[in-house]
Scaffold this active site. Structure first.
Site, PDB file in Angstrom:
ATOM      1  N   GLU A   1       0.837  -1.202   0.000  1.00  0.00           N
ATOM      2  CA  GLU A   1       0.000   0.000   0.000  1.00  0.00           C
ATOM      3  C   GLU A   1       0.871   1.251   0.000  1.00  0.00           C
ATOM      4  O   GLU A   1       0.628   2.209  -0.744  1.00  0.00           O
ATOM      5  CB  GLU A   1      -0.934   0.018   1.210  1.00  0.00           C
ATOM      6  CG  GLU A   1      -1.792   1.276   1.274  1.00  0.00           C
ATOM      7  CD  GLU A   1      -2.699   1.351   2.497  1.00  0.00           C
ATOM      8  OE1 GLU A   1      -3.474   2.324   2.603  1.00  0.00           O
ATOM      9  OE2 GLU A   1      -2.643   0.440   3.350  1.00  0.00           O
TER      10      GLU A   1
ATOM     11  N   GLN B   1      15.402  33.236 -15.518  1.00  0.00           N
ATOM     12  CA  GLN B   1      16.256  32.350 -14.729  1.00  0.00           C
ATOM     13  C   GLN B   1      15.529  31.788 -13.510  1.00  0.00           C
ATOM     14  O   GLN B   1      15.669  30.595 -13.183  1.00  0.00           O
ATOM     15  CB  GLN B   1      17.518  33.092 -14.278  1.00  0.00           C
ATOM     16  CG  GLN B   1      18.519  32.187 -13.546  1.00  0.00           C
ATOM     17  CD  GLN B   1      19.710  32.956 -13.007  1.00  0.00           C
ATOM     18  OE1 GLN B   1      19.544  33.824 -12.155  1.00  0.00           O
ATOM     19  NE2 GLN B   1      20.903  32.657 -13.513  1.00  0.00           N
TER      20      GLN B   1
END
Length: 387
Positions: free
Chosen positions: A246, A283
């Protein structure tokens, strides 16, 4: 992503391709509609069964797919995550946590009757462990099952149950020895979800809108003793056996959703223009994308290493449990970071309903809490490592 030949076979790649086609044809055209409706058609289970999606990891004698491993889970999770709908994926695959106890611990008679129906997509399975008073503390569960002749009588409550409203079968954690404390005296029972005495209430959630989630009340529900999964009072071992896969599934899904956020943000950054140039030409945006890519790459490496180790019996044990706990935390933190970064990159559009990143942003916390909250994972890992 170029598949690493160390881990992936041609069979893995072919399987991933079949899931990709299924997602594009059967899910993507309708996912927004299902999210808003907070449900999806039951026929989808049969369609998923037909391509082998429901059979991963299950006994081929009852409809499972032979020779599947954790890499099949990883690849299918990545493809399904492209929908951007955690609720759809969770409910469609609720059998992946509800049915393993049947697969591993039920009698052949029960497997033939129940498991084959689930893997064919004819019936829906759900796991019922969490309780209102216990949360991640499984050992504190209070739901009781008292033996009465050839039956058990169940009384108690379960909550946050995925597929709880529509399920046909519940795999329920109960206390069969009321005097036992902690993990002792717990058993697992297979319960017909349509039994007399079961009351179901729909729960509304922050995310996972397309997922059916319920609160269950058991009022002296009679269950045949033959539905016991594993030995009486040894159910905690059944639960722990279930948790490894799980948690791996949650980690794989978290990575898939993080990747989906990254891809949506990158596509947007290449097209959207601000101050005379594309977002990706700034940037600060490029650095954000690189940070997303860096976390994805490190998470993928840990996922693949864990998938490899899960396929080696000699590597199972305390260290494996600790690694899965750490993996779940790393993957869900990557999902959290990438969802936040994607919404920020999309700006106002990221706040609009209908973008994948917006949906995933709302789904982050359920991945971080479900299957054992982040704090529980850290504590469990520390104990497995002996400190």
């Amino acid at each position: 992503m170029i598949p690493n030949p160390i881990y992936y076979t041609d069979q893995h790649i072919a399987f991933a391709d079949s899931i990709r086609k299924f997602v594009q044809k059967e899910l993507m055209p309708y996912v927004n509609e299902w999210e808003e409706a907070e449900t999806f058609p039951k026929e989808l289970y049969k369609k998923a069964a037909e391509i082998g999606l429901l059979g991963i990891g299950f006994d081929e004698n009852y409809g499972g797919i032979a020779d599947t491993d954790a890499f099949h889970i990883l690849l299918s999770s990545i493809e399904l995550a492209k929908t951007g709908s955690g609720g759809l994926c969770a409910s469609l695959l609720s059998h992946s946590i509800g049915a393993p106890p049947i697969n591993h611990f039920a009698s052949p008679e029960i497997k033939e009757m129940v498991l084959s129906q689930i893997l064919a997509g004819d019936k829906i399975s759900a796991l019922a462990i969490t309780e209102p008073s216990g949360g991640s503390d499984v050992a504190a569960l209070k739901t009781k099952a008292i033996r009465d002749g050839d039956d058990y009588i169940i009384s108690g409550e379960k909550t946050f149950i995925t597929s709880g409203m529509r399920a046909d079968y519940y795999t329920v954690a109960v206390r069969t020895d009321p005097d036992a404390k902690g993990p002792n005296g717990i058993s697992m029972l297979l319960v017909d979800a349509h039994s007399q005495g079961i009351t179901k209430s729909k729960l509304d959630k922050m995310g996972w809108w397309a997922s059916d989630t319920a609160h269950l009340h058991f009022d002296e529900v009679r269950v045949p003793a033959k539905n016991l999964l594993g030995a009486e009072n040894m159910g905690f071992l059944v639960i722990m056996n279930n948790f490894n896969m799980e948690r791996f599934f949650l980690a794989a899904s978290s990575y898939g959703f993080a990747l989906t956020c990254y891809e949506e943000a990158l596509e947007w950054a290449k097209e959207r223009k601000t101050f005379g140039k594309r977002l990706v030409d700034h940037q600060v945006v490029r650095h954000k994308l690189v940070e997303m890519a860096t976390r994805l790459t490190t998470t993928r490496a840990l996922l693949e290493d864990t998938a490899y180790r899960l396929g080696k019996p000699e590597m199972q044990g305390n260290e494996m449990i600790a690694q899965i706990c750490m993996l779940k935390n790393v993957a869900t933190q990557t999902m959290q970071f990438c969802a936040d970064a994607a919404v920020q990159t999309l700006g106002g559009m990221g706040f609009m309903r209908g973008t994948k990143s917006e949906r995933i942003y709302r789904d982050v916390k359920v991945n971080m809490i479900g299957g054992g909250a982040e704090e529980i994972m850290k504590d469990l890992a520390s104990r497995q490592l002996g400190y």
